[in-house]
Scaffold this active site. Structure first.
Site, PDB file in Angstrom:
ATOM      1  N   CYS A   1       0.980  -1.476  -0.371  1.00 25.86           N
ATOM      2  CA  CYS A   1       0.284   0.399  -0.173  1.00 25.86           C
ATOM      3  C   CYS A   1       0.750   1.330  -0.251  1.00 25.86           C
ATOM      4  O   CYS A   1       1.864   1.377   1.221  1.00 25.86           O
ATOM      5  CB  CYS A   1      -0.715  -0.230   0.938  1.00 25.86           C
TER       6      CYS A   1
ATOM      7  N   HIS B   1      -2.059  -4.200 -11.121  1.00 25.03           N
ATOM      8  CA  HIS B   1      -3.197  -3.206 -11.643  1.00 25.03           C
ATOM      9  C   HIS B   1      -2.791  -3.869 -12.927  1.00 25.03           C
ATOM     10  O   HIS B   1      -2.478  -4.283 -13.683  1.00 25.03           O
ATOM     11  CB  HIS B   1      -1.831  -1.998 -12.164  1.00 25.03           C
TER      12      HIS B   1
ATOM     13  N   GLU C   1     -10.618   0.108  -6.760  1.00 22.91           N
ATOM     14  CA  GLU C   1      -9.373  -0.987  -5.751  1.00 22.91           C
ATOM     15  C   GLU C   1     -10.091  -2.418  -5.537  1.00 22.91           C
ATOM     16  O   GLU C   1     -10.883  -1.976  -4.643  1.00 22.91           O
ATOM     17  CB  GLU C   1      -9.296   0.164  -4.402  1.00 22.91           C
TER      18      GLU C   1
ATOM     19  N   CYS D   1      -4.241   5.898  -5.263  1.00 18.28           N
ATOM     20  CA  CYS D   1      -4.082   4.376  -4.541  1.00 18.28           C
ATOM     21  C   CYS D   1      -2.240   4.710  -5.269  1.00 18.28           C
ATOM     22  O   CYS D   1      -1.778   5.154  -6.362  1.00 18.28           O
ATOM     23  CB  CYS D   1      -4.087   3.857  -5.642  1.00 18.28           C
TER      24      CYS D   1
ATOM     25  N   GLY E   1      -1.124   2.532  -7.235  1.00 18.97           N
ATOM     26  CA  GLY E   1      -1.650   2.615  -8.593  1.00 18.97           C
ATOM     27  C   GLY E   1      -0.455   3.749  -9.301  1.00 18.97           C
ATOM     28  O   GLY E   1      -1.074   3.491 -10.026  1.00 18.97           O
TER      29      GLY E   1
HETATM   30  N1  API Z   1      -6.159  -2.496  -2.882  1.00 23.78           N
HETATM   31  C1  API Z   1      -5.266  -2.790  -3.059  1.00 23.78           C
HETATM   32  C2  API Z   1      -4.590  -1.921  -2.125  1.00 23.78           C
HETATM   33  C3  API Z   1      -4.580  -0.814  -0.618  1.00 23.78           C
HETATM   34  C4  API Z   1      -3.091  -0.187  -2.625  1.00 23.78           C
HETATM   35  C5  API Z   1      -3.163   1.508  -2.414  1.00 23.78           C
HETATM   36  N2  API Z   1      -4.822   1.406  -1.623  1.00 23.78           N
HETATM   37  C6  API Z   1      -2.340   1.839  -2.100  1.00 23.78           C
HETATM   38  O1  API Z   1      -1.779   3.002  -1.823  1.00 23.78           O
HETATM   39  O2  API Z   1      -1.549   1.703  -3.018  1.00 23.78           O
HETATM   40  C7  API Z   1      -5.211  -3.870  -3.272  1.00 23.78           C
HETATM   41  O3  API Z   1      -6.013  -5.237  -2.841  1.00 23.78           O
HETATM   42  O4  API Z   1      -3.749  -5.180  -3.807  1.00 23.78           O
END
Ligand code: API
Length: 278
Positions: free
Chosen positions: A71, A162, A211, A220, A223
């Site tokens: 994250c 992604h 997400e 994100c 992301g």
């Molecule tokens: N939902 C993402 C985890 C959080 C990623 C995002 N909140 C960030 O800041 O990188 C996943 O399941 O791969």
């Protein structure tokens, strides 16, 4: 349970200092506290733990309770927490994650962390390792039909998967419709985080994100890194530094091609400290 509510560009999590607290069944706790009406309200739960392999460990859960391998916005807030709350006085720290140990540089002003630069590691482009199902070794601007519509997407893992889709406009997208279709598409075996990106100029893009496990978030971090890598690979930006504008703020991403390392720089903020009876 004592907690600290923090956000990185509006991507907000509940942080728990597990040097002092013990969280049983974190998946269930994340589901409960993430609810914006019956809980604290967040995109998920992040546990800050001792580590044998690094200075600290980040253990992250999405709002649906699923474990997040990495994250980007969260790890910047972990860095802010451990410095501002006195768990370290170092301005270069390491944090272990389910996607390996990450190295961070903290930019401090008046004794508090304002910005953090994260070495996010190397982007993974091999389809089978992201994973996405494709007959191609890498997926760069390839067609996919989802929900009866054809899109061209680029697949990148930053420790989590992604799908990056370049579009003419992001404001008018009905993310609550197409987001889940991408997230649960059969060609993405571990589900996927999907970014829809509009190119603003040869160094700047704007994005929205659906997400995995949390739905649309205001930002994100992983992301934004995947988007910067995809923008370079698709030749829609010049050079290797990309300004990524998100609904909740802006991140600076650099892809050092010689070292094949992605660096993300951005803010981290504390909203409030609290206590909840679970
Ligand atoms: N939902 C993402 C985890 C959080 C990623 C995002 N909140 C960030 O800041 O990188 C996943 O399941 O791969």
């Amino acid at each position: 349970m004592k907690f600290t509510k923090m956000h990185g560009c509006g991507n907000d999590y509940v942080y728990v200092n597990c040097f002092q607290e013990t969280v049983e069944h974190p998946e269930e706790v994340s589901r409960r506290i993430s609810d914006r009406h019956f809980g604290i309200g967040a995109d998920g739960l992040i546990l800050i733990k001792p580590s044998e392999k690094a200075d600290f460990e980040m253990d992250m859960y999405n709002a649906d309770g699923s474990s997040g391998a990495m994250c980007g916005n969260g790890i910047r807030c972990v860095a802010k927490y451990v410095y501002d709350y006195g768990l370290t006085d170092q301005t270069s720290i390491s944090v272990d994650t389910k996607s390996g140990v990450k190295y961070l540089d903290l930019m401090v002003k008046d004794g508090r962390v304002e910005q953090v630069r994260v070495n996010m590691g190397a982007p993974e482009l091999t389809a089978s390792r992201i994973p996405v199902l494709s007959e191609a070794e890498q997926v760069i601007g390839r067609p996919v039909e989802i929900g009866g519509e054809e899109y061209r997407y680029t697949a990148v893992s930053m420790g989590n998967p992604h799908a990056v889709v370049f579009v003419e406009e992001t404001d008018c997208l009905e993310l609550e419709k197409i987001g889940p279709l991408f997230e649960h598409y059969s060609g993405f075996p571990d589900r996927i985080n999907t970014e829809f990106v509009k190119v603003l100029d040869d160094r700047t893009v704007q994005m929205r994100v659906w997400e995995r496990g949390s739905g649309e978030t205001l930002a994100c971090g992983t992301g934004a890194c995947a988007v910067a890598v995809a923008a370079v690979l698709n030749g829609v930006v010049k050079g290797n530094q990309v300004t990524v504008k998100l609904l909740g703020g802006t991140l600076q991403v650099e892809w050092d091609r010689e070292k094949n390392l992605v660096f993300m720089t951005g803010p981290a903020a504390v909203v409030f400290d609290g206590e909840i009876n679970l």
